[in-house]
Design an enzyme around this catalytic site. Structure first.
Site, mmCIF file in Angstrom:
data_model
loop_
_atom_site.group_PDB
_atom_site.id
_atom_site.type_symbol
_atom_site.label_atom_id
_atom_site.label_comp_id
_atom_site.label_asym_id
_atom_site.label_seq_id
_atom_site.Cartn_x
_atom_site.Cartn_y
_atom_site.Cartn_z
ATOM 1 N N PHE A 12 0.825 -1.219 0.000
ATOM 2 C CA PHE A 12 0.000 0.000 0.000
ATOM 3 C C PHE A 12 0.859 1.270 0.000
ATOM 4 C CE2 PHE A 12 -4.111 -1.844 2.169
ATOM 5 C CZ PHE A 12 -4.369 -2.569 1.025
ATOM 6 N N SER A 68 -5.320 -7.572 0.564
ATOM 7 C CA SER A 68 -3.910 -7.532 0.182
ATOM 8 C C SER A 68 -3.095 -8.366 1.164
ATOM 9 C CB SER A 68 -3.388 -6.095 0.192
ATOM 10 O OG SER A 68 -1.970 -6.083 0.054
ATOM 11 N N THR A 94 0.120 -6.153 3.712
ATOM 12 C CA THR A 94 0.004 -5.361 4.936
ATOM 13 C C THR A 94 -0.302 -6.340 6.069
ATOM 14 O OG1 THR A 94 -0.776 -3.377 3.786
ATOM 15 C CG2 THR A 94 -1.288 -3.556 6.130
#
Length: 368
Positions: free
Chosen positions: A114, A177, A180
């Site tokens: 990110f 995702s 993270t």
């Protein structure tokens, strides 16, 4: 110009380090004198989430992470563009190198984490579109995510809905995702239920600034089917507008040829992801029971693959990684294949093909 880029520019980009090549591609799109594309074939028109898409092919999130070139991408022929992932505050993401090509496999591994210029930068750019600064037409969705060091990650999604209301055509809550730490925990039942409640409440609070913006959820292809059951049940209960299936995978299919690069940590995308992502799409379709539309993404590298996503349950499809290997000519190829399939289907068009293979796919052996 697209043909010239694919012949000359693409080989040059492949010689560069992957992330440097990506930044050069963004810079080229900022300054390229792209013309408006010809009108889309009427057979490709799709209505989903209350929005009218000129064609069902979108650029997936991850390419234009900071909302720099959405209009240039639309001029390449995409029916819609999804920018992001955007986080509330700027953050650098994970250390480089963090983007890797698996050339013989037509795959990509990323562990970007990110990396984002933050909501204010994206708000400024997308706001300029609305004021006529860079076009303003076309569907541009905003993929949103939490800052890595946030103490209340759900609050980050709420904050982004509030900050970016009115400048995006739809929102996507990216809770899948793998890059993270702990983010995928938001797909667990209690956290997911709270996320949906708070995000949809925030959307209603800011609806006076741009109407009721559709909210979609992007899920991982690595979910167990029991986890998928709970996610779909919550999504239906809260009446989300749609789901994107799916994100990158932490799995490494047994057939990968570039075994050395495959050992890099991160999420795998591209052609090797297609079997798993398409199976998860079909599993999701049979559980959703037409309660809301699905977006199919993961491994689309041809018109045939895009059509297979539709038949597995996708109303819309997205590409990204395949462009690294196939070039921009892939956009027109996919749209030609889908238009031809729509015409073969007769009056029902593409809508008559959505999910026609899903039940069969859901009974096949699990892809390895």
């Amino acid at each position: 110009m697209i043909g010239l880029f694919d012949r000359l520019g693409l080989p040059l980009l492949r010689l560069m380090e992957a992330e440097n090549a990506h930044r050069l591609a963004i810079a080229a799109l900022r300054f390229a004198p792209l013309r408006q594309p010809p009108p889309d074939d009427p057979a490709l028109a799709v209505r989903a989430f209350g929005l009218d898409f000129p064609n069902p092919l979108g650029m997936a999130a991850g390419f234009d992470k900071h909302g720099e070139v959405p209009d240039a991408l639309l001029r390449l022929g995409f029916g819609f563009v999804e920018i992001g992932t955007v986080t509330p505050l700027p953050q650098p993401g994970n250390p480089r190198p963090r983007l890797f090509r698996l050339m013989p496999d037509h795959g990509v591994i990323n562990r970007l984490g990110f990396n984002s210029e933050g909501a204010h930068a994206v708000l400024r750019r997308l706001g300029a579109r609305g004021r006529g600064g860079r076009g303003g037409g076309g569907i541009v969705g905003v993929n949103i995510g939490a800052n890595k060091d946030s103490v209340d990650r759900i609050a980050d999604y709420v904050r982004l809905i509030e900050q970016l209301a009115g400048v995006g055509s739809y929102f996507v809550c990216n809770v899948s995702s793998p890059n993270t730490p702990g983010l995928r925990n938001l797909q667990q039942a209690s956290a997911f239920d709270e996320l949906l409640s708070r995000v949809l409440e925030a959307r209603e609070r800011v609806s006076d600034r741009g109407g009721t913006t559709p909210v979609l959820i992007k899920i991982a292809p690595d979910l167990a089917l029991g986890e998928l059951d709970a996610i779909v049940a919550a999504a239906r209960r809260h009446r989300v507008d749609g789901m994107i299936v799916g994100n990158t995978t932490v799995a490494r299919p047994s057939g990968l040829r570039d075994r050395a690069t495959a050992r890099e940590a991160g999420g795998l995308s591209g052609t090797p992801l297609f079997p798993l992502a398409t199976r998860m799409l079909a599993e999701t379709f049979v559980r959703v029971e037409n309660a809301f539309p699905l977006v199919g993404v993961g491994g689309i590298d041809s018109g045939k693959a895009a059509l297979a996503k539709v038949r597995a349950g996708a109303t819309l499809v997205q590409v990204y990684s395949a462009l690294v290997f196939r070039g921009l000519g892939l956009v027109a190829e996919i749209e030609r294949e889908l238009a031809a399939a729509a015409r073969r289907r007769g009056p029902a068009g593409l809508a008559g093909l959505i999910g026609t293979d899903a039940a069969v796919l859901a009974k096949e052996p699990w892809p390895l």
